[in-house]
Design an enzyme around this catalytic site. Structure first.
Site, PDB file in Angstrom:
ATOM      1  N   LYS A 155       0.825  -1.227   0.000  1.00 44.36           N
ATOM      2  CA  LYS A 155       0.000   0.000   0.000  1.00 44.36           C
ATOM      3  C   LYS A 155       0.856   1.273   0.000  1.00 44.36           C
ATOM      4  O   LYS A 155       0.649   2.184  -0.794  1.00 44.36           O
ATOM      5  CB  LYS A 155      -0.946  -0.022   1.207  1.00 44.36           C
ATOM      6  N   ILE A 156       1.845   1.329   0.910  1.00 45.36           N
ATOM      7  CA  ILE A 156       2.663   2.551   1.016  1.00 45.36           C
ATOM      8  C   ILE A 156       3.635   2.653  -0.165  1.00 45.36           C
ATOM      9  O   ILE A 156       3.758   3.702  -0.804  1.00 45.36           O
ATOM     10  CB  ILE A 156       3.426   2.592   2.362  1.00 45.36           C
ATOM     11  N   ASP A 175       9.922  -6.636  -4.903  1.00 45.07           N
ATOM     12  CA  ASP A 175       8.896  -7.120  -3.973  1.00 45.07           C
ATOM     13  C   ASP A 175       8.710  -8.597  -4.239  1.00 45.07           C
ATOM     14  O   ASP A 175       8.852  -9.037  -5.386  1.00 45.07           O
ATOM     15  CB  ASP A 175       7.573  -6.358  -4.197  1.00 45.07           C
ATOM     16  N   CYS A 206       8.938  -2.294   2.982  1.00 46.51           N
ATOM     17  CA  CYS A 206       8.497  -3.670   3.259  1.00 46.51           C
ATOM     18  C   CYS A 206       8.430  -3.866   4.775  1.00 46.51           C
ATOM     19  O   CYS A 206       8.994  -3.085   5.534  1.00 46.51           O
ATOM     20  CB  CYS A 206       9.448  -4.671   2.612  1.00 46.51           C
ATOM     21  N   PRO A 207       7.724  -4.893   5.243  1.00 51.64           N
ATOM     22  CA  PRO A 207       7.612  -5.093   6.686  1.00 51.64           C
ATOM     23  C   PRO A 207       8.902  -5.643   7.286  1.00 51.64           C
ATOM     24  O   PRO A 207       9.744  -6.176   6.556  1.00 51.64           O
ATOM     25  CB  PRO A 207       6.487  -6.128   6.813  1.00 51.64           C
ATOM     26  N   THR A 233      11.283   4.698   5.986  1.00 53.50           N
ATOM     27  CA  THR A 233      10.101   5.095   6.758  1.00 53.50           C
ATOM     28  C   THR A 233       9.346   3.845   7.203  1.00 53.50           C
ATOM     29  O   THR A 233       8.193   3.924   7.590  1.00 53.50           O
ATOM     30  CB  THR A 233       9.137   5.960   5.909  1.00 53.50           C
ATOM     31  N   SER A 234      10.037   2.680   7.127  1.00 56.99           N
ATOM     32  CA  SER A 234       9.307   1.434   7.387  1.00 56.99           C
ATOM     33  C   SER A 234       9.524   0.912   8.809  1.00 56.99           C
ATOM     34  O   SER A 234       8.666   1.107   9.675  1.00 56.99           O
ATOM     35  CB  SER A 234       9.697   0.408   6.337  1.00 56.99           C
ATOM     36  N   ARG A 235      10.650   0.270   9.049  1.00 58.21           N
ATOM     37  CA  ARG A 235      11.010  -0.154  10.406  1.00 58.21           C
ATOM     38  C   ARG A 235      12.527  -0.057  10.530  1.00 58.21           C
ATOM     39  O   ARG A 235      13.253  -0.449   9.613  1.00 58.21           O
ATOM     40  CB  ARG A 235      10.563  -1.592  10.698  1.00 58.21           C
ATOM     41  N   ASP A 259      12.818   7.800   9.357  1.00 54.08           N
ATOM     42  CA  ASP A 259      11.701   8.125  10.245  1.00 54.08           C
ATOM     43  C   ASP A 259      11.586   7.052  11.323  1.00 54.08           C
ATOM     44  O   ASP A 259      10.736   7.127  12.204  1.00 54.08           O
ATOM     45  CB  ASP A 259      10.406   8.182   9.416  1.00 54.08           C
ATOM     46  N   GLU A 264      14.555   2.651  18.648  1.00 49.57           N
ATOM     47  CA  GLU A 264      13.743   3.852  18.869  1.00 49.57           C
ATOM     48  C   GLU A 264      12.841   3.795  20.103  1.00 49.57           C
ATOM     49  O   GLU A 264      12.406   4.853  20.587  1.00 49.57           O
ATOM     50  CB  GLU A 264      12.889   4.168  17.636  1.00 49.57           C
ATOM     51  N   HIS A 296       9.392   8.901  13.819  1.00 50.71           N
ATOM     52  CA  HIS A 296       8.223   8.084  13.495  1.00 50.71           C
ATOM     53  C   HIS A 296       6.972   8.949  13.302  1.00 50.71           C
ATOM     54  O   HIS A 296       5.923   8.687  13.898  1.00 50.71           O
ATOM     55  CB  HIS A 296       7.992   7.024  14.584  1.00 50.71           C
TER      56      HIS A 296
HETATM   57  P1  NAD Z   1       1.828  -3.759   2.933  1.00 47.40           P
HETATM   58  O1  NAD Z   1       1.627  -5.064   3.629  1.00 47.40           O
HETATM   59  O2  NAD Z   1       0.685  -3.185   2.163  1.00 47.40           O
HETATM   60  O3  NAD Z   1       3.070  -3.870   1.921  1.00 47.40           O
HETATM   61  C1  NAD Z   1       4.273  -4.488   2.250  1.00 47.40           C
HETATM   62  C2  NAD Z   1       4.890  -5.019   0.955  1.00 47.40           C
HETATM   63  O4  NAD Z   1       6.162  -5.568   1.268  1.00 47.40           O
HETATM   64  C3  NAD Z   1       4.060  -6.124   0.285  1.00 47.40           C
HETATM   65  O5  NAD Z   1       3.852  -5.827  -1.078  1.00 47.40           O
HETATM   66  C4  NAD Z   1       4.933  -7.366   0.466  1.00 47.40           C
HETATM   67  O6  NAD Z   1       4.810  -8.308  -0.604  1.00 47.40           O
HETATM   68  C5  NAD Z   1       6.309  -6.756   0.514  1.00 47.40           C
HETATM   69  N1  NAD Z   1       7.299  -7.630   1.128  1.00 47.40           N
HETATM   70  C6  NAD Z   1       7.132  -8.513   2.143  1.00 47.40           C
HETATM   71  N2  NAD Z   1       8.283  -9.144   2.392  1.00 47.40           N
HETATM   72  C7  NAD Z   1       9.190  -8.661   1.517  1.00 47.40           C
HETATM   73  C8  NAD Z   1      10.555  -8.933   1.284  1.00 47.40           C
HETATM   74  N3  NAD Z   1      11.214  -9.870   1.974  1.00 47.40           N
HETATM   75  N4  NAD Z   1      11.173  -8.223   0.306  1.00 47.40           N
HETATM   76  C9  NAD Z   1      10.501  -7.302  -0.434  1.00 47.40           C
HETATM   77  N5  NAD Z   1       9.217  -7.020  -0.254  1.00 47.40           N
HETATM   78  C10 NAD Z   1       8.562  -7.694   0.706  1.00 47.40           C
HETATM   79  O7  NAD Z   1       2.341  -2.769   4.034  1.00 47.40           O
HETATM   80  P2  NAD Z   1       2.289  -1.160   4.002  1.00 47.40           P
HETATM   81  O8  NAD Z   1       0.997  -0.695   4.572  1.00 47.40           O
HETATM   82  O9  NAD Z   1       2.710  -0.700   2.672  1.00 47.40           O
HETATM   83  O10 NAD Z   1       3.406  -0.816   5.090  1.00 47.40           O
HETATM   84  C11 NAD Z   1       4.773  -1.094   4.870  1.00 47.40           C
HETATM   85  C12 NAD Z   1       5.535  -0.892   6.168  1.00 47.40           C
HETATM   86  O11 NAD Z   1       5.534   0.509   6.485  1.00 47.40           O
HETATM   87  C13 NAD Z   1       4.882  -1.537   7.406  1.00 47.40           C
HETATM   88  O12 NAD Z   1       5.310  -2.875   7.558  1.00 47.40           O
HETATM   89  C14 NAD Z   1       5.365  -0.676   8.538  1.00 47.40           C
HETATM   90  O13 NAD Z   1       6.530  -1.266   9.061  1.00 47.40           O
HETATM   91  C15 NAD Z   1       5.723   0.655   7.883  1.00 47.40           C
HETATM   92  N6  NAD Z   1       4.882   1.799   8.358  1.00 47.40           N
HETATM   93  C16 NAD Z   1       5.519   2.904   8.837  1.00 47.40           C
HETATM   94  C17 NAD Z   1       4.775   4.007   9.257  1.00 47.40           C
HETATM   95  C18 NAD Z   1       5.443   5.266   9.776  1.00 47.40           C
HETATM   96  O14 NAD Z   1       4.756   6.139  10.335  1.00 47.40           O
HETATM   97  N7  NAD Z   1       6.733   5.445   9.608  1.00 47.40           N
HETATM   98  C19 NAD Z   1       3.380   3.948   9.224  1.00 47.40           C
HETATM   99  C20 NAD Z   1       2.769   2.803   8.720  1.00 47.40           C
HETATM  100  C21 NAD Z   1       3.525   1.725   8.285  1.00 47.40           C
END
Ligand code: NAD
Length: 330
Positions: A155-156, A175, A206-207, A233-235, A259, A264, A296
């Site tokens: 999604k992001i 991905d 990615c997560p 901005t992920s983890r 972020d 953290e 964050h």
């Molecule tokens: P999502 O589940 O919609 O998308 C994650 C994508 O990563 C999927 O398309 C999945 O196939 C892919 N993926 C999984 N394992 C992978 C790998 N080993 N290699 C490559 N791609 C892989 O999640 P999202 O809603 O897009 O969120 C992504 C991440 O953003 C979350 O996991 C979270 O950690 C982070 N996040 C951060 C904030 C913030 O405020 N900084 C807010 C929300 C989410």
């Protein structure tokens, strides 16, 4: 009456949870502290425990919750790497989350980090306030026609790809489940090594899990372009921070915008301006002129806070009405 203990509570959580609170049937206690092994006693007797990204819900915490009446963990976030899902299942505690509170909010923040690091608007702002109108050392580069590598196009990542395409960048992606809609728009999927090799900017979406922890490590930096920009901005733990510091010192990593940060939990979301910060790693990161850290806040828009609140209430109501929900993670 459903009793909810809301941990890691900030003024904005209280504001939104009070504003959207259902008329009846819900009682909330707001706790400023995070939920972890030291604070579990606060949750005693609450049906629902509502937590955020830095609460630590391990098996010890879950055991206590089970023994003291909690039946549901309601995450106010999308990621669930901070919950031991196997233990939750063993103890019969359901876990629900808010899967998408605002993909655009996070994607837009990732682009904000890119533009700030690149065009140095944060430095220009301070200079001009001090009467310094010089352009020395403010040179940036055009994002147009640069190659941006996006890791994770869920999604992001997808919202971020669309922003990058709008800038006229070449977008490469990696991905495990490529998105055909993005491919049609011109996003080119490749191996992760190829993405590392060819990207001017790399953004992580990615997560965090066992396969992705420290996916950006010394070996990854070795094959990246000199002066590459890395945005996370992920983890935090997707990046080996110590390897990133070495890459910054060698000028391999030219810009680092984060972020999220591996350690953290005890720093982010709190005001430490009067404290001695003992974390040497973050202090070293802060000392680089080409590192930009936000704590964050990528999700932090009015739209996202409203979505988090209303989805959390819906998750809790669905649970109490024994209704199936796509937001259940365990
Ligand atoms: P999502 O589940 O919609 O998308 C994650 C994508 O990563 C999927 O398309 C999945 O196939 C892919 N993926 C999984 N394992 C992978 C790998 N080993 N290699 C490559 N791609 C892989 O999640 P999202 O809603 O897009 O969120 C992504 C991440 O953003 C979350 O996991 C979270 O950690 C982070 N996040 C951060 C904030 C913030 O405020 N900084 C807010 C929300 C989410």
């Amino acid at each position: 009456m459903i009793k909810i203990a809301l941990f890691s509570s900030k003024s904005y959580d209280k504001e939104y949870f009070e504003r959207f609170k259902p008329q009846a049937g819900i009682e909330i206690r707001y706790f400023k502290s995070a939920l972890n092994e030291d604070t579990t006693e606060l949750a005693k007797g609450f049906d629902v425990v509502c937590v955020f990204v830095n609460d630590q819900i391990n098996s010890t915490v879950l055991k206590y919750l089970k023994e003291h009446g909690t039946r549901l963990i309601a995450l106010r976030c999308a990621g669930f790497n901070n919950v031991d899902l196997d233990a939750a299942q063993d103890y019969g505690i359901k876990v629900v989350r808010v899967p998408a509170y605002s993909p655009n909010a996070v994607a837009e923040h990732a682009m904000a980090l890119i533009l700030t690091l690149n065009r140095k608007t944060h430095k220009a702002y301070n200079r001009v306030r001090e009467g310094n109108f010089s352009l020395e050392r403010l040179t940036g580069f055009n994002v147009h026609r640069k190659t941006i590598g996006v890791i994770g196009t869920g999604k992001i990542g997808k919202a971020f790809c669309n922003i990058c395409l709008g800038f006229g960048a070449n977008v490469m992606a990696y991905d495990i489940h490529p998105d055909s809609e993005l491919e049609k728009k011109g996003v080119v999927y490749s191996s992760i090594e190829n993405l590392f090799k060819n990207s001017d900017i790399i953004s992580l979406h990615c997560p965090l899990n066992d396969n992705t922890r420290h996916m950006i490590n010394k070996d990854a930096f070795k094959i990246m372009k000199d002066g590459v920009m890395l945005i996370n901005t992920s983890r935090g733990a997707l990046v080996d921070t110590k390897a990133a510091i070495k890459a910054l010192k060698k000028h391999k990593l030219g810009y680092f915008g984060i972020d999220v940060y591996e350690q953290e939990e005890n720093l982010f979301f709190h005001d430490h301006s009067e404290n001695i910060i003992e974390d040497e790693v973050i202090m070293r990161l802060i000392s680089f002129p080409n590192v930009l850290i936000t704590s964050h806040q990528a999700f932090f828009t009015h739209e996202a806070l409203e979505e988090i609140t209303t989805t959390t209430y819906q998750n809790i109501t669905d649970f109490t009405n024994c209704k199936e929900s796509k937001n259940v993670v365990a």
